[in-house]
Structures are given as C-alpha cells and as structure tokens.
Design a protein around this motif. Structure first.
Motif, PDB file in Angstrom:
ATOM      1  N   HIS A  39      -2.937  10.642  -0.609  1.00 56.51           N
ATOM      2  CA  HIS A  39      -2.994  10.707  -2.079  1.00 56.51           C
ATOM      3  C   HIS A  39      -1.648  10.365  -2.723  1.00 56.51           C
ATOM      4  CE1 HIS A  39      -4.078  11.950  -6.114  1.00 56.51           C
ATOM      5  NE2 HIS A  39      -3.006  12.718  -6.125  1.00 56.51           N
ATOM      6  N   SER A  40      -0.554  10.898  -2.192  1.00 58.88           N
ATOM      7  CA  SER A  40       0.750  10.671  -2.821  1.00 58.88           C
ATOM      8  C   SER A  40       1.150   9.192  -2.774  1.00 58.88           C
ATOM      9  CB  SER A  40       1.823  11.533  -2.169  1.00 58.88           C
ATOM     10  OG  SER A  40       1.952  11.202  -0.800  1.00 58.88           O
ATOM     11  N   ARG A  42      -1.032   6.648  -2.679  1.00 61.64           N
ATOM     12  CA  ARG A  42      -2.016   5.941  -3.506  1.00 61.64           C
ATOM     13  C   ARG A  42      -1.776   6.151  -5.004  1.00 61.64           C
ATOM     14  NH1 ARG A  42      -5.947   8.718  -1.880  1.00 61.64           N
ATOM     15  NH2 ARG A  42      -6.280   7.588   0.033  1.00 61.64           N
ATOM     16  N   GLN A  43      -1.385   7.336  -5.412  1.00 67.31           N
ATOM     17  CA  GLN A  43      -1.353   7.727  -6.820  1.00 67.31           C
ATOM     18  C   GLN A  43      -0.533   6.785  -7.712  1.00 67.31           C
ATOM     19  OE1 GLN A  43       0.134  11.682  -7.397  1.00 67.31           O
ATOM     20  NE2 GLN A  43      -0.642  11.807  -9.465  1.00 67.31           N
ATOM     21  N   SER A  44       0.725   6.577  -7.402  1.00 65.45           N
ATOM     22  CA  SER A  44       1.562   5.770  -8.296  1.00 65.45           C
ATOM     23  C   SER A  44       1.200   4.292  -8.245  1.00 65.45           C
ATOM     24  CB  SER A  44       3.046   5.962  -7.963  1.00 65.45           C
ATOM     25  OG  SER A  44       3.309   5.468  -6.667  1.00 65.45           O
ATOM     26  N   ILE A  45       0.856   3.790  -7.068  1.00 66.62           N
ATOM     27  CA  ILE A  45       0.518   2.370  -6.945  1.00 66.62           C
ATOM     28  C   ILE A  45      -0.809   2.080  -7.634  1.00 66.62           C
ATOM     29  CG2 ILE A  45       0.104   0.468  -5.351  1.00 66.62           C
ATOM     30  CD1 ILE A  45       1.920   1.975  -3.339  1.00 66.62           C
ATOM     31  N   ALA A  47      -1.919   3.478 -10.236  1.00 73.27           N
ATOM     32  CA  ALA A  47      -1.643   3.420 -11.680  1.00 73.27           C
ATOM     33  C   ALA A  47      -1.209   2.008 -12.068  1.00 73.27           C
ATOM     34  CB  ALA A  47      -0.584   4.446 -12.058  1.00 73.27           C
ATOM     35  N   ASP A  48      -0.371   1.377 -11.246  1.00 72.22           N
ATOM     36  CA  ASP A  48       0.055  -0.007 -11.500  1.00 72.22           C
ATOM     37  C   ASP A  48      -1.130  -0.965 -11.398  1.00 72.22           C
ATOM     38  OD1 ASP A  48       2.697   0.793 -11.829  1.00 72.22           O
ATOM     39  OD2 ASP A  48       3.217   0.407  -9.734  1.00 72.22           O
ATOM     40  N   ARG A  51      -3.400  -0.550 -14.438  1.00 72.36           N
ATOM     41  CA  ARG A  51      -2.772  -1.138 -15.637  1.00 72.36           C
ATOM     42  C   ARG A  51      -2.883  -2.665 -15.588  1.00 72.36           C
ATOM     43  NH1 ARG A  51       0.853   2.245 -15.738  1.00 72.36           N
ATOM     44  NH2 ARG A  51       2.154   1.417 -14.084  1.00 72.36           N
ATOM     45  N   HIS A  98       0.720  -5.564  -6.238  1.00 72.31           N
ATOM     46  CA  HIS A  98       0.426  -4.121  -6.219  1.00 72.31           C
ATOM     47  C   HIS A  98      -0.596  -3.781  -5.128  1.00 72.31           C
ATOM     48  CE1 HIS A  98       2.896  -3.648  -9.676  1.00 72.31           C
ATOM     49  NE2 HIS A  98       2.054  -4.225 -10.512  1.00 72.31           N
ATOM     50  N   ARG A 101       1.251  -3.781  -1.865  1.00 76.16           N
ATOM     51  CA  ARG A 101       2.059  -2.555  -1.761  1.00 76.16           C
ATOM     52  C   ARG A 101       1.188  -1.376  -1.361  1.00 76.16           C
ATOM     53  NH1 ARG A 101       3.671  -1.442  -7.254  1.00 76.16           N
ATOM     54  NH2 ARG A 101       4.264   0.580  -6.441  1.00 76.16           N
TER      55      ARG A 101
END
Length: 131
Positions: A39-40, A42-45, A47-48, A51, A98, A101
C-alpha cells in the motif's frame, strides 16, 4: 513470478496465497492494485497516475473497473492514443512514466519483502525415516 502462476506451473503443491499479506490469492490484480503490504508504495504513485489520467481523459481513473485499471497500468497506449493530439504527447509519456514507477516499485518491494520473510523462517529440516 506470482504465487498463482507458480501453482499453475509447478509439480509441487504451491499455496497461491500472497506471501506478503496472506489476505488472498496473489494474482496480478491483487499484486498491482490490492495487496495491503504494498500500500505505501502504491499510494503516492497512484495519486500521480490518477492525476495524469484525468488530465488526458477528463475522467476519473478510479471509476474504471478493476480489470481495466490493471490493463491501463500495464498497456495504456491502445486506449490513451485516442485522447491525444499527437503521438508524441508529453501527457502520455508522463502517464507511462508513472506506470513504470509503480510496477518497478511494487516488484522491488515484493522482492525485498520475500527475502526478509524467507530469512525469518526457521530452517528446513529433512524428514528422518523411521525403521
């Protein structure tokens, strides 16, 4: 190789359950979109990705069915090319960056977790024959 694939192509009895979270079978969908142990990463990437998807399609990535989300993360070109003004569009390249990544980060973290989990298991012992 994910556990469900190992089970299908192995002569031994392989448990298809995710070795990282133990919550469900380790399928591509589980690995990329659902595994709580990842999860950690996956979460920020994500979001990119969400967007960038919105910038290209003017829709929400989260409204896609899960199987389509997985397909878009792995091979978005057939779908996204219809939204782009040119094939050299920077929006598409950003989306692909993204996705790369995400997949790299998930795979790298999976490998590290599996090595850590393996080193914490007790060593295997051979079965002794009884006379």
């Amino acid at each position: 190789m994910l556990q469900t694939k190992r089970k299908n192509f192995n002569q031994y009895d392989i448990n298809p359950t995710c070795q990282m979270c133990g919550e469900e079978n380790e399928t591509a969908e589980h690995f990329v979109l659902k595994c709580s142990a990842l999860h950690s990463v996956r979460q920020s990437i994500m979001a990119d990705i969400e967007r960038q998807w919105g910038a290209i399609t003017e829709t929400s990535f989260n409204t896609l069915p899960v199987d389509e989300q997985l397909y878009m993360l792995i091979n978005s070109w057939p779908t996204l090319k219809t939204f782009l003004k040119t094939h050299l569009s920077t929006e598409f390249h950003e989306f692909e960056k993204h996705c790369g990544r995400l997949l790299y980060g998930l795979d790298r973290t999976r490998q590290l977790l599996l090595v850590t989990n393996a080193s914490q298991r007790p060593p295997r012992t051979k079965h002794k024959k009884q006379n």
